[in-house]
Design a protein around this motif. Structure first.
Motif, PDB file in Angstrom:
ATOM      1  N   SER A 227       0.824  -1.197   0.000  1.00 55.07           N
ATOM      2  CA  SER A 227       0.000   0.000   0.000  1.00 55.07           C
ATOM      3  C   SER A 227       0.859   1.248   0.000  1.00 55.07           C
ATOM      4  N   VAL A 228       0.402   2.251  -0.736  1.00 53.79           N
ATOM      5  CA  VAL A 228       1.074   3.551  -0.792  1.00 53.79           C
ATOM      6  C   VAL A 228       0.130   4.586  -0.186  1.00 53.79           C
ATOM      7  N   GLU A 229       0.630   5.415   0.686  1.00 51.56           N
ATOM      8  CA  GLU A 229      -0.207   6.387   1.376  1.00 51.56           C
ATOM      9  C   GLU A 229      -0.624   7.519   0.437  1.00 51.56           C
ATOM     10  N   ILE A 230      -1.884   7.887   0.526  1.00 53.79           N
ATOM     11  CA  ILE A 230      -2.431   8.996  -0.253  1.00 53.79           C
ATOM     12  C   ILE A 230      -2.782  10.132   0.709  1.00 53.79           C
ATOM     13  N   PRO A 231      -2.358  11.355   0.436  1.00 53.41           N
ATOM     14  CA  PRO A 231      -2.661  12.476   1.332  1.00 53.41           C
ATOM     15  C   PRO A 231      -4.071  13.029   1.099  1.00 53.41           C
ATOM     16  N   TRP A 232      -5.086  12.234   1.477  1.00 51.66           N
ATOM     17  CA  TRP A 232      -6.459  12.688   1.297  1.00 51.66           C
ATOM     18  C   TRP A 232      -6.697  13.975   2.076  1.00 51.66           C
ATOM     19  N   LEU A 233      -7.573  14.813   1.547  1.00 55.03           N
ATOM     20  CA  LEU A 233      -7.789  16.128   2.134  1.00 55.03           C
ATOM     21  C   LEU A 233      -8.585  16.067   3.428  1.00 55.03           C
ATOM     22  N   ARG A 234      -9.358  14.995   3.624  1.00 52.79           N
ATOM     23  CA  ARG A 234     -10.112  14.855   4.871  1.00 52.79           C
ATOM     24  C   ARG A 234     -10.434  13.391   5.116  1.00 52.79           C
ATOM     25  N   ASP A 235     -10.687  13.070   6.382  1.00 55.81           N
ATOM     26  CA  ASP A 235     -11.084  11.720   6.749  1.00 55.81           C
ATOM     27  C   ASP A 235     -12.600  11.595   6.668  1.00 55.81           C
ATOM     28  N   VAL A 236     -13.069  10.495   6.100  1.00 57.23           N
ATOM     29  CA  VAL A 236     -14.507  10.273   5.953  1.00 57.23           C
ATOM     30  C   VAL A 236     -14.834   8.834   6.341  1.00 57.23           C
ATOM     31  N   GLU A 237     -16.083   8.584   6.617  1.00 60.88           N
ATOM     32  CA  GLU A 237     -16.549   7.240   6.917  1.00 60.88           C
ATOM     33  C   GLU A 237     -16.856   6.491   5.617  1.00 60.88           C
ATOM     34  N   PRO A 238     -16.550   5.190   5.540  1.00 58.91           N
ATOM     35  CA  PRO A 238     -16.853   4.415   4.332  1.00 58.91           C
ATOM     36  C   PRO A 238     -18.341   4.438   4.018  1.00 58.91           C
ATOM     37  N   ARG A 239     -18.687   4.477   2.720  1.00 54.04           N
ATOM     38  CA  ARG A 239     -20.086   4.544   2.295  1.00 54.04           C
ATOM     39  C   ARG A 239     -20.272   3.689   1.039  1.00 54.04           C
ATOM     40  N   LEU A 240     -20.078   2.391   1.152  1.00 53.80           N
ATOM     41  CA  LEU A 240     -20.300   1.490   0.021  1.00 53.80           C
ATOM     42  C   LEU A 240     -21.730   1.638  -0.491  1.00 53.80           C
ATOM     43  N   CYS A 241     -21.892   1.666  -1.805  1.00 56.66           N
ATOM     44  CA  CYS A 241     -23.210   1.790  -2.423  1.00 56.66           C
ATOM     45  C   CYS A 241     -24.109   0.638  -1.981  1.00 56.66           C
ATOM     46  N   ILE A 242     -25.227   0.960  -1.336  1.00 56.19           N
ATOM     47  CA  ILE A 242     -26.116  -0.080  -0.829  1.00 56.19           C
ATOM     48  C   ILE A 242     -26.821  -0.817  -1.967  1.00 56.19           C
ATOM     49  N   PHE A 243     -26.893  -0.187  -3.150  1.00 46.89           N
ATOM     50  CA  PHE A 243     -27.538  -0.822  -4.290  1.00 46.89           C
ATOM     51  C   PHE A 243     -26.694  -1.964  -4.853  1.00 46.89           C
ATOM     52  N   GLU A 244     -25.416  -2.031  -4.483  1.00 48.26           N
ATOM     53  CA  GLU A 244     -24.609  -3.202  -4.829  1.00 48.26           C
ATOM     54  C   GLU A 244     -25.251  -4.464  -4.253  1.00 48.26           C
ATOM     55  N   PHE A 245     -25.745  -4.376  -3.015  1.00 46.36           N
ATOM     56  CA  PHE A 245     -26.395  -5.527  -2.384  1.00 46.36           C
ATOM     57  C   PHE A 245     -27.754  -5.814  -3.005  1.00 46.36           C
ATOM     58  N   ALA A 246     -28.488  -4.781  -3.358  1.00 49.26           N
ATOM     59  CA  ALA A 246     -29.851  -4.966  -3.862  1.00 49.26           C
ATOM     60  C   ALA A 246     -29.883  -5.466  -5.298  1.00 49.26           C
ATOM     61  N   TYR A 247     -28.930  -5.036  -6.132  1.00 49.24           N
ATOM     62  CA  TYR A 247     -29.044  -5.348  -7.555  1.00 49.24           C
ATOM     63  C   TYR A 247     -27.720  -5.561  -8.278  1.00 49.24           C
ATOM     64  N   ILE A 248     -26.762  -4.655  -8.113  1.00 51.14           N
ATOM     65  CA  ILE A 248     -25.637  -4.607  -9.043  1.00 51.14           C
ATOM     66  C   ILE A 248     -24.755  -5.848  -8.957  1.00 51.14           C
ATOM     67  N   ALA A 249     -24.332  -6.225  -7.757  1.00 49.53           N
ATOM     68  CA  ALA A 249     -23.358  -7.301  -7.589  1.00 49.53           C
ATOM     69  C   ALA A 249     -23.959  -8.670  -7.911  1.00 49.53           C
ATOM     70  N   ARG A 250     -23.102  -9.580  -8.336  1.00 52.63           N
ATOM     71  CA  ARG A 250     -23.519 -10.963  -8.517  1.00 52.63           C
ATOM     72  C   ARG A 250     -23.913 -11.566  -7.174  1.00 52.63           C
ATOM     73  N   PRO A 251     -24.846 -12.520  -7.152  1.00 51.40           N
ATOM     74  CA  PRO A 251     -25.260 -13.106  -5.872  1.00 51.40           C
ATOM     75  C   PRO A 251     -24.152 -13.877  -5.163  1.00 51.40           C
ATOM     76  N   ASP A 252     -23.129 -14.328  -5.917  1.00 58.47           N
ATOM     77  CA  ASP A 252     -22.027 -15.065  -5.291  1.00 58.47           C
ATOM     78  C   ASP A 252     -20.864 -14.152  -4.919  1.00 58.47           C
ATOM     79  N   SER A 253     -21.055 -12.846  -5.000  1.00 54.31           N
ATOM     80  CA  SER A 253     -20.019 -11.906  -4.572  1.00 54.31           C
ATOM     81  C   SER A 253     -20.027 -11.759  -3.050  1.00 54.31           C
ATOM     82  N   ARG A 254     -18.867 -11.349  -2.518  1.00 56.48           N
ATOM     83  CA  ARG A 254     -18.764 -11.050  -1.095  1.00 56.48           C
ATOM     84  C   ARG A 254     -18.427  -9.570  -0.943  1.00 56.48           C
TER      85      ARG A 254
END
Length: 475
Positions: A227-254
């Motif tokens: 891993s290489v460090e990136i100087p992000w301008l601010r810290d934020v909480e993760p926000r994975l797209c919830i629609f990945e679970f509802a539709y986008i991702a394959r059912p066998d994805s984790r």
């Protein structure tokens, strides 16, 4: 997206198989870039993976690392100019880039690198140009990424390659997924893989190692991943797209450590408890509505049955680039089983309603085939807000639920009743505790600034809603 670093292996063939497993994420164009350490070769074209690549094409792509991409256009036209990977001839042999997501500050970035308004094909092209501008000073893609990534706003997962190294990165919110895999045993790996979803690892015989963390830049070379460090301008909480679970991702994805299929079944169970119906059969709209239908039947005690046959050679209608194509795709891909549904009261379970194209067609088919009643149940909440992070719903006027009541929508769709799962039950079904999600499409809670000011609209047609719709630009 897919990327592989595997000296001594046929990386082009591995990339083909990986992209084939990810075809559901984009069906408009496909491409790959391959490097032998001296030259980066890019092949891309419009069409499905198996249309763009054949054994003859793959046999001429020699190298030890490659990246690949299948496109679902959300910014820019659906044409060859927008196909990826994007290539720039800078540095030793140039670099190539594949992008999943959508930036929200594309115009500002384009101005920064001197791109004229009419010359912007996609936001991915702008990112490539931004990186290319850093090369005269650094001659190193990792250093260029450290300088450019903090300037980007919105959603982005990237796979990139120079002539000698493979790179993977997620934005600090982690809107779009990306995972790391390993070819060979842990004590003697033969190569390393990056993929949008974990099934693309399994199909080439790679082992899942972990999800790339939000805000992480992974660099892969002869010493393996680091891993290489990136100087992000601010810290934020993760926000994975919830629609990945509802539709986008394959059912066998984790995702977030959960297999998607089981979460979809649980959505159906909770939906049955929240919005029961008196019916003779539960059926799902293929393919992504089926797991929730199974869960609904299990929780309600109503028998599960198959009421529609899907032509498996037709792609996803939701991600088709225009409404006419979406209408045609639904008509071609689904056909009712008349004997199974005639004179029955049906609970029809689907994953979501965006424009309503599929549901209108399905309900009409079922009634023409003799269904007595059709009760529509949706395993995600009403989609009332446009997505600016990688799903092609850029304006309120395209969304059926924007300013309509449940009763109004049921009438438009032709359903006897309509009910959606609540956002609370959706989160409960996924079951990952305090893990963060982006649910702006359901709630209007955008994690970043967006191209327009999102103000709530009132259910029922109002001047306020019409004004908001008129103010939204095509992104």
């Amino acid at each position: 997206m897919f990327g592989v670093y595997a000296p001594g292996m046929r990386v082009a063939n591995l990339t083909f198989d990986g992209l084939f497993a990810l075809q559901h994420r984009g069906q408009e164009s496909a491409g790959m870039a391959v490097s032998d350490g001296e030259t980066v070769t890019v092949v891309k074209d419009m069409g499905l993976v198996a249309t763009v690549f054949d054994e003859r094409t793959l046999s001429g792509l020699d190298g030890h690392l490659a990246i690949g991409h299948t496109r679902y256009s959300t910014h820019g036209a659906s044409d060859w100019a927008g196909a990826q990977p994007v290539y720039r001839p800078v540095g030793k042999a140039g670099f190539a880039l594949g992008h999943n997501g959508n930036l929200t500050n594309t115009r500002a970035l384009a101005e920064k690198v001197g791109m004229l308004p009419g010359s912007i094909a996609t936001d991915s092209e702008v990112v490539a140009e931004l990186l290319a501008h850093s090369f005269p000073e650094t001659e190193d893609l990792a250093t260029a990424l450290q300088a450019a990534l903090p300037l980007l706003e919105g959603a982005f997962s990237f796979v990139l390659m120079s002539s000698e190294r493979l790179f993977g990165v997620r934005d600090p919110f982690g809107f779009r997924p990306l995972c790391l895999g390993r070819l060979g045993p842990a004590d003697a790996p033969r190569g390393w893989v990056l993929a949008s979803e974990s099934p693309a690892l399994r199909v080439i015989g790679a082992s899942f190692v972990r999800e790339v963390a939000p805000g992480e830049l992974v660099v892969i070379d002869g010493d393996g991943p680091h891993s290489v460090e990136i100087p992000w301008l601010r810290d934020v909480e993760p926000r994975l797209c919830i629609f990945e679970f509802a539709y986008i991702a394959r059912p066998d994805s984790r995702l977030y450590g959960k297999e998607v299929h089981e979460t979809r079944c649980r959505m159906g169970e909770l939906l049955a408890l929240q919005a029961p119906a008196e019916a003779d059969m539960v059926m799902g709209v293929p393919e992504s509505g089926v797991p929730a239908a199974e869960g609904f039947a299990r929780a309600s005690g109503i028998p599960y049955g198959q009421g529609l046959v899907k032509n498996r050679y037709i792609g996803r209608s939701f991600i088709a680039p225009d409404q006419r194509v979406r209408d045609d795709a639904v008509r071609r891909k689904l056909n009712p089983l008349a004997d199974a549904i005639a004179e029955k009261r049906l609970v029809v379970v689907d994953d979501s309603i965006v424009r309503g194209t599929t549901q209108r067609s399905v309900i009409r088919m079922l009634r023409e085939a003799g269904a007595a009643e059709v009760h529509l149940r949706i395993s995600s909440p009403p989609w009332r807000w446009p997505c600016f992070y990688g799903i092609d719903t850029p304006s309120h006027e395209e969304l059926l639920a924007t300013d309509r009541t449940i009763e109004e929508m049921a009438d438009i769709l032709g359903a006897d009743s309509l009910a959606y799962i609540s956002i609370e039950n959706l989160r409960t079904a996924i079951g990952v505790g305090d893990a963060g999600f982006c649910d702006a499409c359901f709630t209007g809670d955008y994690p970043t600034s967006v191209p327009v000011t999102a103000t709530p609209v009132t259910l029922g047609r109002t001047d306020e809603a019409s004004a908001f719709q008129a103010a939204l630009p095509g992104v």
